[in-house]
Scaffold this motif. Sequence first.
Motif, PDB file in Angstrom:
ATOM      1  N   SER A  22       2.365   3.599   3.699  1.00 20.28           N
ATOM      2  CA  SER A  22       1.581   5.026   3.394  1.00 20.28           C
ATOM      3  C   SER A  22       0.949   5.462   4.548  1.00 20.28           C
ATOM      4  O   SER A  22       1.812   6.078   5.393  1.00 20.28           O
ATOM      5  CB  SER A  22       0.498   4.533   2.375  1.00 20.28           C
ATOM      6  OG  SER A  22      -0.660   3.834   2.611  1.00 20.28           O
ATOM      7  N   ASN A  30      -5.552   4.448   5.035  1.00 18.65           N
ATOM      8  CA  ASN A  30      -5.857   3.694   3.617  1.00 18.65           C
ATOM      9  C   ASN A  30      -6.153   2.478   4.177  1.00 18.65           C
ATOM     10  O   ASN A  30      -6.851   1.879   3.087  1.00 18.65           O
ATOM     11  CB  ASN A  30      -4.450   3.771   2.868  1.00 18.65           C
ATOM     12  CG  ASN A  30      -4.182   5.156   2.367  1.00 18.65           C
ATOM     13  OD1 ASN A  30      -5.075   5.784   1.985  1.00 18.65           O
ATOM     14  ND2 ASN A  30      -2.964   5.448   2.120  1.00 18.65           N
ATOM     15  N   VAL A  43       0.748  -1.230  -0.038  1.00 16.14           N
ATOM     16  CA  VAL A  43      -0.141  -0.010  -0.054  1.00 16.14           C
ATOM     17  C   VAL A  43       0.951   1.150   0.089  1.00 16.14           C
ATOM     18  O   VAL A  43       1.601   1.455   0.894  1.00 16.14           O
ATOM     19  CB  VAL A  43      -0.934  -0.116   1.294  1.00 16.14           C
ATOM     20  CG1 VAL A  43      -1.872   1.063   1.223  1.00 16.14           C
ATOM     21  CG2 VAL A  43      -1.805  -1.206   1.282  1.00 16.14           C
ATOM     22  N   ASN A  98       2.184  -2.126   4.429  1.00 19.24           N
ATOM     23  CA  ASN A  98       1.677  -0.824   4.510  1.00 19.24           C
ATOM     24  C   ASN A  98       2.750   0.293   4.963  1.00 19.24           C
ATOM     25  O   ASN A  98       3.237   0.300   6.076  1.00 19.24           O
ATOM     26  CB  ASN A  98       0.376  -0.351   5.405  1.00 19.24           C
ATOM     27  CG  ASN A  98      -0.243   0.862   5.056  1.00 19.24           C
ATOM     28  OD1 ASN A  98       0.074   1.603   4.108  1.00 19.24           O
ATOM     29  ND2 ASN A  98      -1.128   1.400   6.159  1.00 19.24           N
ATOM     30  N   THR A 126      -9.389   7.907  -0.364  1.00 17.48           N
ATOM     31  CA  THR A 126      -8.631   6.660  -0.321  1.00 17.48           C
ATOM     32  C   THR A 126      -8.886   6.099   1.084  1.00 17.48           C
ATOM     33  O   THR A 126      -8.351   5.032   1.374  1.00 17.48           O
ATOM     34  CB  THR A 126      -6.986   6.888  -0.538  1.00 17.48           C
ATOM     35  OG1 THR A 126      -6.623   7.742   0.502  1.00 17.48           O
ATOM     36  CG2 THR A 126      -6.766   7.348  -1.853  1.00 17.48           C
ATOM     37  N   ARG A 127      -9.476   6.794   1.752  1.00 16.48           N
ATOM     38  CA  ARG A 127      -9.880   6.290   3.424  1.00 16.48           C
ATOM     39  C   ARG A 127     -10.385   4.430   3.303  1.00 16.48           C
ATOM     40  O   ARG A 127     -11.602   4.643   2.620  1.00 16.48           O
ATOM     41  CB  ARG A 127     -10.623   7.180   4.075  1.00 16.48           C
ATOM     42  CG  ARG A 127     -11.126   6.586   5.326  1.00 16.48           C
ATOM     43  CD  ARG A 127     -11.695   7.587   6.482  1.00 16.48           C
ATOM     44  NE  ARG A 127     -12.009   6.951   7.692  1.00 16.48           N
ATOM     45  CZ  ARG A 127     -11.213   6.830   8.502  1.00 16.48           C
ATOM     46  NH1 ARG A 127      -9.988   7.316   8.512  1.00 16.48           N
ATOM     47  NH2 ARG A 127     -11.621   6.325   9.875  1.00 16.48           N
ATOM     48  N   ALA A 177      -2.637   9.376   1.226  1.00 12.13           N
ATOM     49  CA  ALA A 177      -3.854   9.495   1.936  1.00 12.13           C
ATOM     50  C   ALA A 177      -4.843  10.593   1.565  1.00 12.13           C
ATOM     51  O   ALA A 177      -4.379  11.963   1.536  1.00 12.13           O
ATOM     52  CB  ALA A 177      -3.576   9.248   3.511  1.00 12.13           C
ATOM     53  N   LEU A 232      -0.363   4.351  -1.531  1.00 11.25           N
ATOM     54  CA  LEU A 232      -1.026   5.654  -1.622  1.00 11.25           C
ATOM     55  C   LEU A 232      -1.006   6.582  -0.883  1.00 11.25           C
ATOM     56  O   LEU A 232      -0.732   6.654   0.153  1.00 11.25           O
ATOM     57  CB  LEU A 232      -2.484   5.102  -1.597  1.00 11.25           C
ATOM     58  CG  LEU A 232      -3.342   4.099  -2.592  1.00 11.25           C
ATOM     59  CD1 LEU A 232      -4.376   3.522  -1.944  1.00 11.25           C
ATOM     60  CD2 LEU A 232      -3.325   4.618  -4.007  1.00 11.25           C
TER      61      LEU A 232
END
Length: 315
Positions: free
Chosen positions: A233, A237, A203, A231, A211-212, A207, A205
């Motif tokens: 990020s 997310n 992950v 994760n 994207t939540r 935020a 992305l």
Amino acid sequence: MKKPDILQIGPYPAWDQEPLDEAFAVHRYFEVENKTAFLKQVGSSIRGIATRGELGASREMITACPNLEIVSVYGVGYDAVDLDACRERSIRVTNTPDVLTGDVADLGVAMMLCQSRGMVGAERWVRDGSWAEKGLYPLKRRVWGRRAGVLGLGRIGFEVAKRLRGFDMDIAYSDVVEKPYAEGMTFIADPVALAERSDFLFVTLAASAVTRHVVSKEVIAALGPEGMLINISRASNIDEDALVDALESGALGSAALDVFEGEPKLDPRFLTLENVLLQPHHASGTVETRKAMGRLVRDNLTAHFAGSALPTSVL
């Protein structure tokens, strides 16, 4: 000439603090107990905020500084800054991209390797005498040649993918649109479908409200009991409750996490799980990167007050 007044939200290393103090009149928000009273006292003099990605700047804080002109974020993520409040008053916002990209990608790949090969447990196996008493460490899973998914092929996601190529992995990605620079990678728009074809799901992305919880219960279920979620990020997310539930039940094989809701006070259930690697939000935590980040924070502030173009503006 009077130095511009800056509100500093969190501490920085000495190598950043000293030049910041030299260039600006710094008011240390993080050192005072009664923060509301402090803002009433200094708020009208504040022209800039120097903050960190996870600390941001709330609407309340921004409102308390009626002459605020710029928020300079130490970090690539700026989701903790109330951008709407900044837009309403034409307040500039900057971050520190690029300088931390490689280190964040490095840690993501390192977490994948560490968790897949059981390196934390294996190190403990040696130290506690289990190797001598019980013999060989239980077998783990290989990384090379397997399938990786990258959710968000921006700067950091692309650097992760470049590193994964070195392990001869079959790489797919999901993003808003197909990326022209993603040569040799498979584009899969739907995060659920991406998870379904992945052994490892990264992950990466940025935020936002959009994207939540993009890594939903459905995405986690699609990754499955043999899959790993990594994760690097933002915690928002991922649906963290769904993640912990899946790790507890075995519906998800494992996870490697550098970020958490409410950090550093993370959900205590994480601490009881053997199938999750926990890291203290330090993906950018190298001397080289942190020095570059601090310099970029100051460069943005200096450029703004000199009337020059901002090096890395986001608003």
